[in-house]
Design a protein around this motif. Structure first.
Motif, mmCIF file in Angstrom:
data_model
loop_
_atom_site.group_PDB
_atom_site.id
_atom_site.type_symbol
_atom_site.label_atom_id
_atom_site.label_comp_id
_atom_site.label_asym_id
_atom_site.label_seq_id
_atom_site.Cartn_x
_atom_site.Cartn_y
_atom_site.Cartn_z
ATOM 1 N N UNK A 39 30.174 -71.522 -18.331
ATOM 2 C CA UNK A 39 30.899 -71.738 -17.568
ATOM 3 C C UNK A 39 31.575 -73.263 -16.904
ATOM 4 N N UNK A 40 32.697 -72.487 -16.854
ATOM 5 C CA UNK A 40 34.062 -73.794 -16.865
ATOM 6 C C UNK A 40 33.767 -75.271 -17.268
ATOM 7 N N UNK A 41 32.591 -75.368 -15.446
ATOM 8 C CA UNK A 41 32.654 -76.209 -14.877
ATOM 9 C C UNK A 41 34.078 -77.507 -14.533
ATOM 10 N N UNK A 42 34.499 -77.866 -14.298
ATOM 11 C CA UNK A 42 35.154 -78.528 -13.946
ATOM 12 C C UNK A 42 36.260 -78.853 -14.866
ATOM 13 N N UNK A 43 36.557 -78.107 -15.428
ATOM 14 C CA UNK A 43 37.609 -78.031 -16.758
ATOM 15 C C UNK A 43 38.930 -77.370 -15.726
ATOM 16 N N UNK A 44 39.964 -78.236 -16.629
ATOM 17 C CA UNK A 44 41.387 -77.863 -15.656
ATOM 18 C C UNK A 44 41.798 -76.061 -16.294
ATOM 19 N N UNK A 45 42.339 -75.672 -14.936
ATOM 20 C CA UNK A 45 42.002 -74.130 -14.636
ATOM 21 C C UNK A 45 42.672 -73.460 -16.197
ATOM 22 N N UNK A 46 44.299 -74.730 -16.772
ATOM 23 C CA UNK A 46 45.150 -74.762 -17.431
ATOM 24 C C UNK A 46 44.744 -74.320 -18.661
ATOM 25 N N UNK A 47 43.205 -74.981 -19.420
ATOM 26 C CA UNK A 47 42.497 -75.171 -19.963
ATOM 27 C C UNK A 47 41.280 -73.871 -20.556
ATOM 28 N N UNK A 48 41.112 -73.285 -20.312
ATOM 29 C CA UNK A 48 40.328 -72.471 -19.258
ATOM 30 C C UNK A 48 40.481 -71.364 -20.784
ATOM 31 N N UNK A 49 41.508 -71.262 -21.176
ATOM 32 C CA UNK A 49 41.550 -70.029 -22.070
ATOM 33 C C UNK A 49 41.845 -70.516 -23.791
ATOM 34 N N UNK A 50 42.209 -71.954 -23.480
ATOM 35 C CA UNK A 50 41.315 -72.401 -25.460
ATOM 36 C C UNK A 50 40.072 -72.807 -25.291
ATOM 37 N N UNK A 51 39.529 -72.718 -24.042
ATOM 38 C CA UNK A 51 37.995 -73.342 -24.298
ATOM 39 C C UNK A 51 37.230 -71.792 -24.485
ATOM 40 N N UNK A 52 37.554 -70.867 -23.893
ATOM 41 C CA UNK A 52 36.718 -69.561 -24.362
ATOM 42 C C UNK A 52 37.934 -69.199 -25.317
#
Length: 289
Positions: A39-52
């Motif tokens: 669940x990415x929550x309110x993290x910025x969309x452009x940071x999703x790949x990094x978090x994954x």
């Protein structure tokens, strides 16, 4: 848990939730079988790949050391904390039908800083043993504290010298906290939060697992092997310190876990882990299987 690598896999977006499967994916020659929902929550969309990439790499590293994660599913919840002065300022495990790891994050930090942060390895390690009674809580936190460093060593996030330095520095913090928080370890553990005895509880537990691991290595076994087998055959949601250590002994064919547990629970001093013990541990885990 109070807080004081990295190839993305198959993914699918559901609004703000990212779902990816680790089934039949292999890294370093080890097959993984956990299914994870982020669940990415309110993290910025452009940071999703990094978090994954960070989460995927963390799971791979933990499974390299401890085998397939227990259970079929795990939820990872990311909660953005802007302006935090570290990548992961706080994290906790929430146990239930589906275990959840909640991580507060500051996505401004680069990927490598997340990889180098110990928090994710610590929290994921918690899932390999049950939630224990408070007098034995030093086992819960000690296991995760010890294993976070083993995982980082074995996956080459840290080198041998850094591993030894981290263990020695942590053990020294535990020793100093023991002076200000005297009494039997089991009693201090039972009241850890009010006493602020975190360092004594965490690092006494880490010392326990280091001592046990060194003894197992002399017999041609290891802590990671025993826990990996336990997590697939016998893990329960809750247990006691005595019950868990006796189960470990049953798997290992020893009396090492329980006898050492009894000794540690009664300790009023801080345990001594020798250079020789650390050297044996480093020699074993620094070699990737």
């Amino acid at each position: 848990m109070l807080k004081t690598s990295n190839k993305a896999r198959q993914s699918k977006h559901f609004s703000r939730t990212l779902l990816f499967s680790t089934v039949l994916v292999s890294c370093f020659g080890v097959a993984f079988g956990a299914e994870v929902e982020i669940d990415m929550g309110n993290s910025p969309l452009n940071e999703h790949k990094k978090m994954q990439q960070w989460i995927t790499g963390g799971i791979q590293a933990v499974e390299l050391s401890l085998g397939t994660m227990p259970g079929r599913n795990i939820d990872i919840e990311l909660v953005t904390q802007s302006f935090a002065n570290e990548p992961v300022p706080f994290a906790q495990v929430i146990r239930g039908r589906t275990n959840k790891v909640r991580l507060q994050i500051n996505t401004d930090w680069p990927l490598q800083d997340f990889v180098d942060d110990w928090t994710l390895y610590h929290e994921l390690s918690h899932l390999y043993i049950p939630y224990l009674d408070y007098p034995s809580f030093w086992l819960n936190e000690g296991f995760a504290t010890y294993m976070q460093n083993i995982v980082m060593l074995q996956s080459q996030v840290i080198d041998k010298a850094t591993f030894v330095n981290k263990l020695q520095a942590g053990l020294e913090r535990g020793r100093l906290n023991t002076i200000s928080q005297p009494g039997k370890l089991s009693m201090v553990s039972n009241d850890m939060w009010r006493k602020h005895a975190y360092m004594r509880v965490y690092w006494s537990g880490a010392a326990y697992f280091a001592e046990v691991d060194a003894l197992l290595l002399q017999r041609g076994s290891s802590l990671s092997q025993v826990v990996a087998q336990y997590s697939q055959c016998c893990i329960t949601a809750n247990s006691s310190g005595s019950g868990l250590t006796q189960q470990f002994d049953k798997i290992a064919g020893t009396n090492i876990f329980y006898s050492t547990y009894v000794k540690y629970a009664k300790r009023t001093d801080f345990p001594k882990i020798t250079t020789e013990q650390l050297d044996a541990i480093v020699h074993h885990y620094a070699v990737i299987p």
